[in-house]
Design a protein around this motif. Structure first.
Motif, mmCIF file in Angstrom:
data_model
loop_
_atom_site.group_PDB
_atom_site.id
_atom_site.type_symbol
_atom_site.label_atom_id
_atom_site.label_comp_id
_atom_site.label_asym_id
_atom_site.label_seq_id
_atom_site.Cartn_x
_atom_site.Cartn_y
_atom_site.Cartn_z
ATOM 1 N N THR A 56 2.971 -14.645 -10.009
ATOM 2 C CA THR A 56 4.367 -14.508 -9.809
ATOM 3 C C THR A 56 4.730 -12.999 -9.655
ATOM 4 O O THR A 56 5.912 -12.751 -9.552
ATOM 5 N N VAL A 57 3.600 -12.170 -10.084
ATOM 6 C CA VAL A 57 3.989 -10.846 -9.968
ATOM 7 C C VAL A 57 3.252 -10.229 -8.694
ATOM 8 O O VAL A 57 1.915 -10.300 -8.822
ATOM 9 N N ALA A 58 3.947 -9.833 -7.624
ATOM 10 C CA ALA A 58 3.377 -9.468 -6.413
ATOM 11 C C ALA A 58 2.668 -8.172 -6.514
ATOM 12 O O ALA A 58 3.020 -7.394 -5.843
ATOM 13 N N GLU A 59 1.691 -8.122 -7.148
ATOM 14 C CA GLU A 59 0.756 -6.887 -7.389
ATOM 15 C C GLU A 59 -0.880 -7.054 -7.131
ATOM 16 O O GLU A 59 -0.996 -8.026 -7.815
ATOM 17 N N LEU A 60 -1.405 -6.139 -6.271
ATOM 18 C CA LEU A 60 -2.822 -6.187 -6.391
ATOM 19 C C LEU A 60 -3.194 -4.912 -6.996
ATOM 20 O O LEU A 60 -3.007 -3.498 -6.306
ATOM 21 N N VAL A 61 -4.235 -4.862 -8.168
ATOM 22 C CA VAL A 61 -4.594 -3.712 -8.489
ATOM 23 C C VAL A 61 -6.088 -3.313 -8.200
ATOM 24 O O VAL A 61 -6.934 -4.413 -8.419
ATOM 25 N N GLU A 76 2.978 -7.640 5.011
ATOM 26 C CA GLU A 76 3.619 -8.829 5.607
ATOM 27 C C GLU A 76 3.925 -9.670 4.345
ATOM 28 O O GLU A 76 5.013 -10.358 4.437
ATOM 29 N N ARG A 77 3.179 -9.858 3.222
ATOM 30 C CA ARG A 77 3.506 -10.640 1.932
ATOM 31 C C ARG A 77 4.460 -10.005 1.081
ATOM 32 O O ARG A 77 4.669 -10.681 0.075
ATOM 33 N N GLY A 78 4.360 -8.748 1.048
ATOM 34 C CA GLY A 78 5.481 -8.038 0.052
ATOM 35 C C GLY A 78 4.437 -7.810 -0.922
ATOM 36 O O GLY A 78 4.961 -7.827 -2.246
ATOM 37 N N ILE A 79 2.996 -7.724 -1.155
ATOM 38 C CA ILE A 79 2.197 -7.483 -2.045
ATOM 39 C C ILE A 79 2.193 -5.740 -2.398
ATOM 40 O O ILE A 79 1.691 -5.345 -1.379
ATOM 41 N N THR A 80 2.264 -5.362 -3.457
ATOM 42 C CA THR A 80 2.329 -3.831 -3.888
ATOM 43 C C THR A 80 0.733 -3.657 -4.394
ATOM 44 O O THR A 80 0.236 -4.475 -5.155
ATOM 45 N N ILE A 81 -0.015 -2.817 -3.733
ATOM 46 C CA ILE A 81 -1.201 -2.351 -4.006
ATOM 47 C C ILE A 81 -1.200 -1.046 -4.902
ATOM 48 O O ILE A 81 -0.745 -0.117 -4.425
ATOM 49 N N ILE A 82 -1.726 -1.099 -5.902
ATOM 50 C CA ILE A 82 -1.774 -0.312 -7.254
ATOM 51 C C ILE A 82 -3.238 0.191 -7.668
ATOM 52 O O ILE A 82 -3.935 -0.647 -7.778
ATOM 53 N N VAL A 83 -3.380 1.461 -7.402
ATOM 54 C CA VAL A 83 -4.565 2.067 -8.080
ATOM 55 C C VAL A 83 -4.606 2.421 -9.478
ATOM 56 O O VAL A 83 -3.762 3.218 -9.987
ATOM 57 N N GLY A 84 -5.326 1.525 -10.168
ATOM 58 C CA GLY A 84 -5.285 1.759 -11.945
ATOM 59 C C GLY A 84 -4.866 0.420 -12.624
ATOM 60 O O GLY A 84 -5.701 -0.396 -12.642
#
Length: 443
Positions: free
Chosen positions: A16-21, A38-46
């Motif tokens: 449900t939270v579109a983030e990839l850590v 394309e999928r609106g996923i945010t890539i986060i370092v940390g």
């Protein structure tokens, strides 16, 4: 270090939270980044963002005490329920597409991807090679197509091209080798400049010789090509005394007889390629005329590979129906004439050189028929010994081929005029062979 591929992004999409850590040393493939956009996923370092603060090392809650996530494990932000956050989904191995692009490899997963056993076409396992080696002499257009079709069949351990032009056979062999992954075969292909360097062969296909030019007949080539074919036939028999010779060089009928005499091999192991080619041409042209698939046309081209070519219409069928009941007599006669002159038609259109796709495929078809003991009835130039009332000499007849060359001459119930035409062709070939023999002795 962990490599994140497209599958990691797809897993993040389900949350449900579109983030990839990911960790500071982890790698996200270009395809994964593109899919994330394309999928609106945010890539986060940390770690996941919380109130806009500085990212901290990711954690997973297990009960009441937070537990650090191992550096190599991915972390996704999940919605909490009763103080519990689900552990991250395992993502190994990463997408195999990554390794096809030469990206850095994680040692923990690379062996599983890079050391898979090589796959072979499901219809042809690697262990089923039934022929050790086929040598194709002449790396021109016909030889090149012959070698390609033989290699694609994937039942031969090695196909060797031979040509006196320095580098020509080796270059074509290397080019064919480069296509193995594309075409799904693992036949070894090699090129040499001397027949002696090719090695002992099960079959030797002789395509070398001078090609026809516009205005030339096959007979015009007889003396020059006789010298080439005779020498090659002797060399082939010396290197491979148990081989089968398949002659493709024109004039086909005379060259086959000449190769048999020069090689000193049994007549059953010296065969000419002509009937397969002429039959295919007639089938193709009849298919066009009747708007039928060429595979629905049944016909055999007998006699000579030239003016005395005979197509027994009593045996010709279009989808099971006699060709004379399918087309008017004039149309059938025109098809026979065009098939007989198809080689010259191609030469005239090309302006330089002669046909090579169909001849090369025909030669390969004959070798494969022998190698597989197909037991199909095909037309070939062979030495008759009483069949069809022909006492001796090479002529195009219906045959069955086997591993050792000619297995059987099949006698079909030809009409009287068809039988007479085949006998006339045999007589004309014998006359030309006699002229060739006198010229050879004189020289």
């Amino acid at each position: 270090m962990t490599v994140f591929g497209v599958d990691a992004v797809e897993a993040a999409t389900e949350s449900t939270v579109a983030e990839l850590v990911v960790g500071p040393k982890d790698i996200v493939t270009p395809l994964a980044r593109e899919r994330a956009r394309e999928r609106g996923i945010t890539i986060i370092v940390g770690s996941p963002r919380s109130g806009g603060g500085t990212p901290t090392p990711p954690t997973v809650r297990n009960g009441s005490a937070p537990t650090p996530v191992p550096p190599e494990a991915p972390a996704f932000r999940r919605p909490r329920s009763n103080g519990f956050q689900a552990p991250p989904r395992p993502l190994r191995p990463p997408a195999p597409a990554l390794y096809r692009r030469g990206a850095p490899l994680d040692p923990a997963v690379a062996p599983a991807v890079l050391h898979r056993p090589r796959s072979t076409p499901p219809s042809q396992p690697a262990s089923s090679k039934s022929v050790h080696r086929v040598v194709v002499v002449g790396a021109g257009h016909v030889g090149m197509i012959t070698a390609m079709k033989l290699a694609e069949a994937n039942i031969i351990e090695e196909v060797v091209l031979v040509d006196i032009a320095d580098g020509l056979a080796a270059g074509i062999a290397l080019d064919l080798t480069h296509s193995t992954a594309l075409l799904g075969f693992d036949t070894k292909v090699r090129g040499v400049t001397r027949l002696a360097d090719a090695g002992v062969a099960d079959y030797v296909v002789i395509t070398a010789g001078r090609a026809r030019q516009p205005g030339m007949s096959r007979t015009d080539l007889v003396e020059v090509n006789a010298g080439i074919v005779g020498g090659l036939a002797r060399d082939a028999a010396a290197v491979s005394p148990n081989t089968v010779l398949l002659i493709v060089t024109n004039p086909l009928d005379e060259m086959t007889h000449h190769a048999w005499q020069a090689a000193g091999l049994p007549a059953e192991r010296v065969i000419g390629m002509a009937g397969v080619l002429d039959s295919s041409r007639f089938q193709a042209l009849t298919g066009l005329a009747t708007q039928s698939a060429p595979s629905d046309i049944t016909a055999l081209a007998l006699g000579s590979h030239g003016d005395e070519m005979v197509i027994p219409l009593s045996q010709a069928r279009v989808a099971g129906t006699s060709i004379t009941q399918t087309l008017p007599q004039g149309a059938v006669t025109a098809l026979v004439d065009r098939a007989r002159n198809s080689g010259a038609e191609v030469v005239g259109l090309l302006k330089s050189g002669s046909a090579f796709f169909a001849p090369g495929a025909s030669a390969a078809r004959m070798v494969l028929a022998m190698a597989t003991e197909s037991d199909e009835v095909i037309a070939a130039t062979v030495r008759a010994r009483g069949q069809y009332g022909i006492s001796d000499g090479y002529v195009g007849l219906p045959t069955k081929l086997g591993r050792g060359g000619l297995k059987e001459i099949v006698e079909l119930p030809l009409a009287e005029d068809e039988l007479a035409a085949v006998r006339t062709a045999a007589a004309r070939i014998s006359e030309r062979v006699s002229v060739l023999e006198k010229a050879t002795v004189a020289s």
